[in-house]
Write an enzyme that holds these catalytic residues in place. Structure first.
Site, mmCIF file in Angstrom:
data_model
loop_
_atom_site.group_PDB
_atom_site.id
_atom_site.type_symbol
_atom_site.label_atom_id
_atom_site.label_comp_id
_atom_site.label_asym_id
_atom_site.label_seq_id
_atom_site.Cartn_x
_atom_site.Cartn_y
_atom_site.Cartn_z
ATOM 1 N N HIS A 1 8.196 3.278 15.529
ATOM 2 C CA HIS A 1 7.842 1.884 15.237
ATOM 3 C C HIS A 1 8.221 0.972 16.409
ATOM 4 O O HIS A 1 7.463 0.088 16.778
ATOM 5 C CB HIS A 1 8.545 1.388 13.964
ATOM 6 C CG HIS A 1 7.768 1.643 12.713
ATOM 7 N ND1 HIS A 1 6.734 0.839 12.320
ATOM 8 C CD2 HIS A 1 7.889 2.604 11.770
ATOM 9 C CE1 HIS A 1 6.238 1.300 11.176
ATOM 10 N NE2 HIS A 1 6.926 2.362 10.828
ATOM 11 N N ALA B 1 15.811 -1.465 8.071
ATOM 12 C CA ALA B 1 16.189 -0.060 7.867
ATOM 13 C C ALA B 1 17.663 0.191 8.131
ATOM 14 O O ALA B 1 18.251 -0.366 9.044
ATOM 15 C CB ALA B 1 15.358 0.838 8.769
ATOM 16 N N LYS C 1 -0.183 -0.205 6.744
ATOM 17 C CA LYS C 1 0.455 -1.489 6.443
ATOM 18 C C LYS C 1 1.115 -2.103 7.666
ATOM 19 O O LYS C 1 0.873 -3.262 7.996
ATOM 20 C CB LYS C 1 1.528 -1.323 5.350
ATOM 21 C CG LYS C 1 1.052 -0.767 4.052
ATOM 22 C CD LYS C 1 2.198 -0.581 3.075
ATOM 23 C CE LYS C 1 3.314 0.298 3.551
ATOM 24 N NZ LYS C 1 3.036 1.732 3.598
ATOM 25 N N SER C 2 1.964 -1.350 8.327
ATOM 26 C CA SER C 2 2.735 -1.894 9.448
ATOM 27 C C SER C 2 1.837 -2.289 10.609
ATOM 28 O O SER C 2 2.030 -3.342 11.218
ATOM 29 C CB SER C 2 3.799 -0.887 9.909
ATOM 30 O OG SER C 2 4.782 -0.719 8.909
ATOM 31 N N GLY D 1 0.837 -1.196 0.000
ATOM 32 C CA GLY D 1 0.000 0.000 0.000
ATOM 33 C C GLY D 1 0.865 1.236 0.000
ATOM 34 O O GLY D 1 2.091 1.158 -0.050
ATOM 35 N N GLY D 2 0.228 2.375 0.065
ATOM 36 C CA GLY D 2 0.927 3.646 0.056
ATOM 37 C C GLY D 2 1.433 4.038 1.430
ATOM 38 O O GLY D 2 1.192 3.350 2.432
ATOM 39 N N ALA D 3 2.115 5.171 1.471
ATOM 40 C CA ALA D 3 2.635 5.694 2.731
ATOM 41 C C ALA D 3 1.486 6.001 3.681
ATOM 42 O O ALA D 3 0.451 6.529 3.275
ATOM 43 C CB ALA D 3 3.450 6.968 2.464
ATOM 44 N N ARG D 4 1.664 5.616 4.933
ATOM 45 C CA ARG D 4 0.688 5.871 6.003
ATOM 46 C C ARG D 4 -0.685 5.256 5.713
ATOM 47 O O ARG D 4 -1.717 5.780 6.120
ATOM 48 C CB ARG D 4 0.538 7.368 6.277
ATOM 49 C CG ARG D 4 1.819 8.031 6.730
ATOM 50 C CD ARG D 4 2.197 7.569 8.125
ATOM 51 N NE ARG D 4 3.466 8.122 8.545
ATOM 52 C CZ ARG D 4 4.608 7.446 8.580
ATOM 53 N NH1 ARG D 4 4.651 6.189 8.199
ATOM 54 N NH2 ARG D 4 5.715 8.019 8.997
ATOM 55 N N ARG E 1 5.721 -1.716 19.599
ATOM 56 C CA ARG E 1 5.838 -3.140 19.916
ATOM 57 C C ARG E 1 6.154 -3.329 21.395
ATOM 58 O O ARG E 1 6.950 -2.593 21.958
ATOM 59 C CB ARG E 1 6.933 -3.782 19.046
ATOM 60 C CG ARG E 1 6.600 -3.747 17.576
ATOM 61 C CD ARG E 1 7.607 -4.513 16.746
ATOM 62 N NE ARG E 1 8.976 -4.107 16.928
ATOM 63 C CZ ARG E 1 9.560 -3.086 16.311
ATOM 64 N NH1 ARG E 1 8.870 -2.342 15.467
ATOM 65 N NH2 ARG E 1 10.828 -2.807 16.526
#
Length: 169
Positions: free
Chosen positions: A50, A36, A15-16, A9-12, A54
């Site tokens: 990010h 990264a 997805k994550s 999908g696109g940015a923001r 978690r």
């Protein structure tokens, strides 16, 4: 051989978050495979955000390129993300598109030989503004071709649209 779920999908687009919830639903101790390379302070802040998402259930593995050197057999692994992983190949191959694609595909093929439940996050770069320079266009091509390669092998593919997962395979 890995069971692969691709989340694109696109940015923001969510997805994550979607991929993380999926991994947490499949395992009490999922693995977060971060690809990264920290390029600047803005990006470091994004990584920290990010990480804060978690909790202690997660095992964190940081690997910029050589995913296959880690043993993930029998685990639920969330790879976040293909785009950042490809950036490392593109940079290290001196922005040579064909060389970066060949190296990434070879590493991918080794990586997915493991018996794991793999959830992969990637970006759909080709759905946005047309890249304004040659290097950006080459990277968009690299991303698109690698996404096609992974999607063809994936058992399930989701497209995230405004936080809503749309199952497309």
């Amino acid at each position: 051989m890995a069971t692969i779920t691709l989340v694109t999908g696109g940015a923001r687009s969510g997805k994550s978050s979607f991929a993380q919830q999926m991994a947490e639903g499949k395992s009490e101790r999922p693995v977060y495979l971060a690809t990264a390379r920290i390029w600047d302070e803005d990006f470091a802040q994004r990584v920290r955000r990010h990480q804060a998402d978690r909790d202690q259930r997660w095992e964190n593995v940081e690997e910029e390129k050589q995913l296959s050197k880690h043993d993930f057999s029998g685990k639920v692994v969330l790879m976040d993300c293909v785009t950042l992983w490809l950036t490392n190949f593109f940079h290290d191959c001196s922005y040579q598109l064909d060389e970066a694609l060949e190296a990434a595909k070879a590493e991918w093929q080794q990586f997915i030989q493991q018996d794991m439940d793999l959830i992969v996050v990637t970006n759909e770069l080709g759905m946005g503004v047309h890249p304004e320079n040659e290097m950006a266009r080459k990277f968009a091509d690299l991303q698109g071709w690698m996404n096609q390669h992974i999607a063809a092998q994936a058992d399930t593919v989701y497209l995230m649209v405004s936080g809503i997962p749309v199952k497309i395979k």
